[in-house]
Design a protein around this motif. Structure first.
Motif, PDB file in Angstrom:
ATOM      1  N   PHE A  51       0.835  -1.134   0.006  1.00 38.61           N
ATOM      2  CA  PHE A  51      -0.067  -0.020   0.074  1.00 38.61           C
ATOM      3  C   PHE A  51       0.844   1.266  -0.050  1.00 38.61           C
ATOM      4  N   THR A  52       0.268   2.159  -0.523  1.00 37.81           N
ATOM      5  CA  THR A  52       1.009   3.633  -0.441  1.00 37.81           C
ATOM      6  C   THR A  52      -0.165   4.387   0.502  1.00 37.81           C
ATOM      7  N   ILE A  53       0.495   5.179   1.270  1.00 34.29           N
ATOM      8  CA  ILE A  53      -0.465   6.164   2.289  1.00 34.29           C
ATOM      9  C   ILE A  53      -0.015   7.476   2.174  1.00 34.29           C
ATOM     10  N   GLU A  54      -1.052   8.588   1.512  1.00 35.97           N
ATOM     11  CA  GLU A  54      -0.487   9.847   1.481  1.00 35.97           C
ATOM     12  C   GLU A  54      -1.516  10.421   2.258  1.00 35.97           C
ATOM     13  N   ILE A  55      -0.832  11.184   3.514  1.00 31.35           N
ATOM     14  CA  ILE A  55      -1.421  11.595   4.591  1.00 31.35           C
ATOM     15  C   ILE A  55      -1.087  13.154   4.875  1.00 31.35           C
ATOM     16  N   GLU A  56      -1.935  14.077   5.057  1.00 34.80           N
ATOM     17  CA  GLU A  56      -1.719  15.299   5.414  1.00 34.80           C
ATOM     18  C   GLU A  56      -2.379  15.315   6.757  1.00 34.80           C
ATOM     19  N   SER A  57      -1.859  15.965   7.972  1.00 36.58           N
ATOM     20  CA  SER A  57      -2.412  16.099   8.910  1.00 36.58           C
ATOM     21  C   SER A  57      -1.762  17.298   9.872  1.00 36.58           C
ATOM     22  N   PRO A  58      -2.548  18.000  10.412  1.00 36.49           N
ATOM     23  CA  PRO A  58      -1.883  19.180  11.718  1.00 36.49           C
ATOM     24  C   PRO A  58      -1.018  18.263  12.692  1.00 36.49           C
ATOM     25  N   ALA A  59      -1.403  17.011  12.938  1.00 38.51           N
ATOM     26  CA  ALA A  59      -0.323  16.290  13.857  1.00 38.51           C
ATOM     27  C   ALA A  59       0.869  16.299  13.435  1.00 38.51           C
ATOM     28  N   PHE A  60       1.474  16.711  12.316  1.00 35.39           N
ATOM     29  CA  PHE A  60       2.913  16.449  11.701  1.00 35.39           C
ATOM     30  C   PHE A  60       3.434  17.880  11.558  1.00 35.39           C
ATOM     31  N   VAL A  61       2.688  18.989  12.056  1.00 38.15           N
ATOM     32  CA  VAL A  61       3.302  20.356  12.159  1.00 38.15           C
ATOM     33  C   VAL A  61       4.663  20.178  12.952  1.00 38.15           C
ATOM     34  N   GLY A  62       5.689  20.768  12.320  1.00 26.99           N
ATOM     35  CA  GLY A  62       6.985  20.798  13.214  1.00 26.99           C
ATOM     36  C   GLY A  62       7.543  19.304  13.514  1.00 26.99           C
ATOM     37  N   VAL A  63       7.181  18.414  12.823  1.00 25.97           N
ATOM     38  CA  VAL A  63       7.668  16.936  13.092  1.00 25.97           C
ATOM     39  C   VAL A  63       8.547  16.241  12.004  1.00 25.97           C
ATOM     40  N   SER A  64       9.586  15.812  12.224  1.00 27.80           N
ATOM     41  CA  SER A  64      10.458  15.152  11.445  1.00 27.80           C
ATOM     42  C   SER A  64      10.048  14.353  10.312  1.00 27.80           C
ATOM     43  N   ARG A  65      10.318  14.090   9.247  1.00 27.91           N
ATOM     44  CA  ARG A  65       9.757  13.071   8.185  1.00 27.91           C
ATOM     45  C   ARG A  65      10.024  11.497   8.976  1.00 27.91           C
ATOM     46  N   ILE A  66      11.064  11.404   9.718  1.00 30.51           N
ATOM     47  CA  ILE A  66      10.983   9.954  10.315  1.00 30.51           C
ATOM     48  C   ILE A  66      10.121   9.970  11.594  1.00 30.51           C
ATOM     49  N   MET A  67       9.978  10.859  12.066  1.00 31.62           N
ATOM     50  CA  MET A  67       8.951  10.829  13.121  1.00 31.62           C
ATOM     51  C   MET A  67       7.451  10.662  12.883  1.00 31.62           C
ATOM     52  N   ARG A  68       7.185  11.202  11.392  1.00 27.71           N
ATOM     53  CA  ARG A  68       5.990  11.191  10.929  1.00 27.71           C
ATOM     54  C   ARG A  68       5.788   9.622  10.414  1.00 27.71           C
ATOM     55  N   GLN A  69       6.777   9.028  10.032  1.00 29.65           N
ATOM     56  CA  GLN A  69       6.597   7.846   9.507  1.00 29.65           C
ATOM     57  C   GLN A  69       6.384   6.865  10.737  1.00 29.65           C
ATOM     58  N   ARG A  70       6.971   7.140  11.947  1.00 32.54           N
ATOM     59  CA  ARG A  70       6.748   6.369  13.118  1.00 32.54           C
ATOM     60  C   ARG A  70       5.357   6.599  13.782  1.00 32.54           C
ATOM     61  N   MET A  71       4.718   7.725  13.724  1.00 33.75           N
ATOM     62  CA  MET A  71       3.542   8.275  13.937  1.00 33.75           C
ATOM     63  C   MET A  71       2.453   7.376  13.142  1.00 33.75           C
ATOM     64  N   VAL A  72       2.975   7.247  11.810  1.00 40.08           N
ATOM     65  CA  VAL A  72       1.705   6.496  11.155  1.00 40.08           C
ATOM     66  C   VAL A  72       1.798   4.884  11.441  1.00 40.08           C
ATOM     67  N   ASN A  73       3.118   4.462  11.518  1.00 40.95           N
ATOM     68  CA  ASN A  73       3.375   3.045  11.855  1.00 40.95           C
ATOM     69  C   ASN A  73       2.538   2.839  13.255  1.00 40.95           C
ATOM     70  N   ALA A  74       2.726   3.791  14.165  1.00 40.48           N
ATOM     71  CA  ALA A  74       2.115   3.412  15.520  1.00 40.48           C
ATOM     72  C   ALA A  74       0.607   3.173  15.459  1.00 40.48           C
ATOM     73  N   ALA A  75       0.222   4.208  14.885  1.00 41.49           N
ATOM     74  CA  ALA A  75      -1.302   4.289  14.716  1.00 41.49           C
ATOM     75  C   ALA A  75      -1.870   2.989  14.041  1.00 41.49           C
ATOM     76  N   LEU A  76      -1.016   2.409  13.111  1.00 46.67           N
ATOM     77  CA  LEU A  76      -1.628   0.966  12.298  1.00 46.67           C
ATOM     78  C   LEU A  76      -1.395  -0.115  13.130  1.00 46.67           C
ATOM     79  N   GLY A  77      -0.767  -0.223  14.178  1.00 46.20           N
ATOM     80  CA  GLY A  77      -0.557  -1.378  15.023  1.00 46.20           C
ATOM     81  C   GLY A  77       0.186  -2.461  14.377  1.00 46.20           C
ATOM     82  N   ASP A  78      -0.473  -3.602  14.270  1.00 41.85           N
ATOM     83  CA  ASP A  78      -0.044  -4.861  13.834  1.00 41.85           C
ATOM     84  C   ASP A  78      -0.003  -4.931  12.139  1.00 41.85           C
ATOM     85  N   ILE A  79      -0.554  -3.880  11.506  1.00 44.83           N
ATOM     86  CA  ILE A  79      -0.804  -4.097  10.178  1.00 44.83           C
ATOM     87  C   ILE A  79       0.625  -3.874   9.417  1.00 44.83           C
ATOM     88  N   PRO A  80       1.442  -2.801   9.829  1.00 43.40           N
ATOM     89  CA  PRO A  80       2.870  -2.942   8.851  1.00 43.40           C
ATOM     90  C   PRO A  80       3.647  -3.982   9.293  1.00 43.40           C
TER      91      PRO A  80
END
Length: 90
Positions: A45-74
């Motif tokens: 899958f490709t996920i394209e996401i825009e969120s205010p939660a990403f303001v001031g957050v590094s690219r790596i941390m954004r990826q971690r936030m998405v992966n954390a939200a997805l739990g056991d999926i990735p």
């Protein structure tokens, strides 16, 4: 047409990150015969996401936030995720 895992990804990301834009794209058909393609049609899958939660957050941390939200999926239920995460206005 969506799939059960795409729908679950959408629900989890919406609940966790309140995106202003979200696209969950099933790329599995592009990986027929490749490593990780399990025949379910829901392996890549490709996920394209825009969120205010990403303001001031590094690219790596954004990826971690998405992966954390997805739990056991990735890595367990989906072989590969491409994540394009941005803050509004980027």
């Amino acid at each position: 047409m969506t799939t059960p895992i795409a729908d679950e990804i959408t629900r989890k990301l919406t609940a966790a990150l309140q995106p202003t834009q979200l696209a969950v794209i099933n790329d599995s058909h592009q990986h027929l015969g490749h490593s990780g393609h399990d025949g379910t049609g829901e392996s890549h899958f490709t996920i394209e996401i825009e969120s205010p939660a990403f303001v001031g957050v590094s690219r790596i941390m954004r990826q971690r936030m998405v992966n954390a939200a997805l739990g056991d999926i990735p890595g367990q239920r989906v072989h590969a995720l491409a994540i394009r995460a941005r803050a509004p206005g980027e």
